[in-house]
Scaffold this motif. Structure first.
Motif, PDB file in Angstrom:
ATOM      1  N   GLY A  42      36.978  33.637  41.512  1.00  0.00           N
ATOM      2  CA  GLY A  42      36.059  32.940  40.631  1.00  0.00           C
ATOM      3  C   GLY A  42      36.210  31.437  40.790  1.00  0.00           C
ATOM      4  N   PRO A  43      35.273  30.674  40.260  1.00  0.00           N
ATOM      5  CA  PRO A  43      35.404  29.213  40.323  1.00  0.00           C
ATOM      6  C   PRO A  43      36.684  28.747  39.623  1.00  0.00           C
ATOM      7  CG  PRO A  43      33.172  29.836  39.697  1.00  0.00           C
ATOM      8  CD  PRO A  43      33.994  31.084  39.648  1.00  0.00           C
ATOM      9  N   GLU A  44      37.296  27.718  40.202  1.00  0.00           N
ATOM     10  CA  GLU A  44      38.552  27.175  39.691  1.00  0.00           C
ATOM     11  C   GLU A  44      38.332  25.705  39.349  1.00  0.00           C
ATOM     12  OE1 GLU A  44      43.120  26.811  41.417  1.00  0.00           O
ATOM     13  OE2 GLU A  44      41.412  26.904  42.766  1.00  0.00           O
TER      14      GLU A  44
ATOM     15  N   THR B   5      41.030  38.223  33.219  1.00  0.00           N
ATOM     16  CA  THR B   5      41.186  39.334  34.156  1.00  0.00           C
ATOM     17  C   THR B   5      39.947  40.215  34.144  1.00  0.00           C
ATOM     18  OG1 THR B   5      43.571  39.352  33.771  1.00  0.00           O
ATOM     19  CG2 THR B   5      42.614  41.297  34.806  1.00  0.00           C
ATOM     20  N   GLN B   6      39.396  40.418  35.321  1.00  0.00           N
ATOM     21  CA  GLN B   6      38.314  41.375  35.497  1.00  0.00           C
ATOM     22  C   GLN B   6      38.844  42.423  36.458  1.00  0.00           C
ATOM     23  OE1 GLN B   6      35.207  37.846  35.997  1.00  0.00           O
ATOM     24  NE2 GLN B   6      34.133  39.809  35.762  1.00  0.00           N
ATOM     25  N   LEU B  96      36.300  25.485  32.114  1.00  0.00           N
ATOM     26  CA  LEU B  96      36.228  26.934  32.108  1.00  0.00           C
ATOM     27  C   LEU B  96      37.262  27.536  33.046  1.00  0.00           C
ATOM     28  CD1 LEU B  96      32.342  27.240  32.313  1.00  0.00           C
ATOM     29  CD2 LEU B  96      33.741  27.852  30.338  1.00  0.00           C
ATOM     30  N   THR B  97      37.878  28.620  32.588  1.00  0.00           N
ATOM     31  CA  THR B  97      38.713  29.453  33.461  1.00  0.00           C
ATOM     32  C   THR B  97      37.943  30.739  33.715  1.00  0.00           C
ATOM     33  OG1 THR B  97      40.813  28.585  32.670  1.00  0.00           O
ATOM     34  CG2 THR B  97      40.848  30.767  33.658  1.00  0.00           C
ATOM     35  N   PHE B  98      37.705  31.042  34.978  1.00  0.00           N
ATOM     36  CA  PHE B  98      36.907  32.200  35.353  1.00  0.00           C
ATOM     37  C   PHE B  98      37.785  33.357  35.812  1.00  0.00           C
ATOM     38  CE2 PHE B  98      32.481  30.755  35.496  1.00  0.00           C
ATOM     39  CZ  PHE B  98      32.618  29.383  35.473  1.00  0.00           C
ATOM     40  N   GLY B  99      37.275  34.574  35.614  1.00  0.00           N
ATOM     41  CA  GLY B  99      37.866  35.730  36.256  1.00  0.00           C
ATOM     42  C   GLY B  99      37.432  35.786  37.710  1.00  0.00           C
TER      43      GLY B  99
END
Lengths: 115, 108
Positions: A42-44, B5-6, B96-99
Motif C-alpha cells: 500500500g502507499p507509504e 492489516t488486510q 494515512l497508514t495504508f494496508g
C-alpha cells in the motif's frame, strides 16, 4: 477544476542519478502529501506540507530524499544518488486544509524505475 | 506503532454474492479509518470513511473497536466492483497508514 496532477508519469533513470518529481495540487488546497507505493504494497507516507512548510517529514527514508513547496502550491520531490530500491510509484495527494475529515485527493502517480 | 492489516491479497466473488473485505488495525489512540479504492487505470480515490457512517455504491463498513476491525461489506457484488481496495488509518498530522490492499475480482 482539474484534479491533482503529477509529472512525469514515468521516469527511468540510472543508479546514482538525481531525479525530480513534480506535483500540482488542486487549486486552493493548502495541505499536500507525498506517498511511495512499492510493488505489492500500500502507499507509504513520506512527507506532509501545510502551506510552504514541511509539517511532518518523518516518512522520508533517508537524507537522499528531499521535498519543497516554495510557494505553497506546486511541490517537487527530489531524490539524490538514486538506488534500485527507490523504484516505486510516487503518489501525491492534496486536501483543503489538512484538518480532520478533509478528504485527500490523489494524483495518478509517477512510476520511477532505477536501473 | 500504528498498523493496518488486510489479510487477503486476492478475493474472488461471484456476481450477486455478498462481499467482505477484511481490515484490522492497531493504534493506541482514537482511530479514524477509511476505505480507498483503485479501479483499473484510475487513480486512488476515497470510497468511505467510518466517521460518515454512510453507504457508498452499496458498500458499508463498521468500526469495531473491541475487535479493532473495519471490514468492508456489500450484500450483492456487481461486476463494476472489481478493483483494488485499501484500508487506511489516519493519525498524527492527517497522514494515512495504508494496508497492503486486497484485489477484488467479481466473477460474472
Amino acid at each position: 477544476g482539474a484534479g491533482v496532477s503529477q509529472t512525469p508519469s514515468n521516469k527511468v533513470t540510472e543508479k546514482g542519478k538525481y531525479v525530480e518529481l513534480r506535483c500540482d495540487p488542486i487549486s486552493g488546497h493548502t495541505a499536500l502529501y507525498w506517498y511511495r507505493q512499492s510493488l505489492g504494497q500500500g502507499p507509504e507516507f513520506l512527507i506532509y506540507f501545510q502551506g510552504t512548510g514541511a509539517a511532518d517529514d518523518s516518512g522520508l527514508p533517508n537524507d537522499r530524499f528531499f521535498a519543497v513547496r516554495p510557494e505553497g502550491s506546486v511541490s517537487t520531490l527530489k531524490i539524490q544518488r538514486t538506488e534500485r530500491g527507490d523504484s516505486a510509484v510516487y503518489l501525491c495527494a492534496s486536501s483543503f486544509d489538512g484538518l480532520t475529515y478533509n478528504e485527500q485527493f490523489f494524483g495518478p502517480g509517477t512510476r520511477l524505475t532505477v536501473l | 506503532a500504528q498498523r493496518v492489516t488486510q489479510p487477503e491479497k486476492l478475493l474472488s466473488v461471484f456476481k450477486g454474492a455478498p462481499v467482505e473485505l477484511k481490515c484490522n488495525y492497531s493504534y493506541s489512540g482514537s482511530p479514524e479509518l477509511f476505505w480507498y479504492v483503485q479501479y483499473s487505470r484510475q487513480r486512488l480515490q476515497l470510497l468511505l470513511r467510518h466517521i460518515s457512517r454512510e453507504s457508498i455504491k452499496g458498500f458499508t463498513a463498521d468500526l469495531n473497536k473491541g475487535e479493532t476491525s473495519f471490514h468492508l461489506k456489500k450484500p450483492f457484488a456487481q461486476e463494476e466492483d472489481s478493483a483494488m481496495y485499501y484500508c487506511a488509518l489516519k493519525f498524527g498530522n492527517e497522514k494515512l497508514t495504508f494496508g497492503t490492499g486486497t484485489r477484488l475480482t467479481i466473477i460474472p
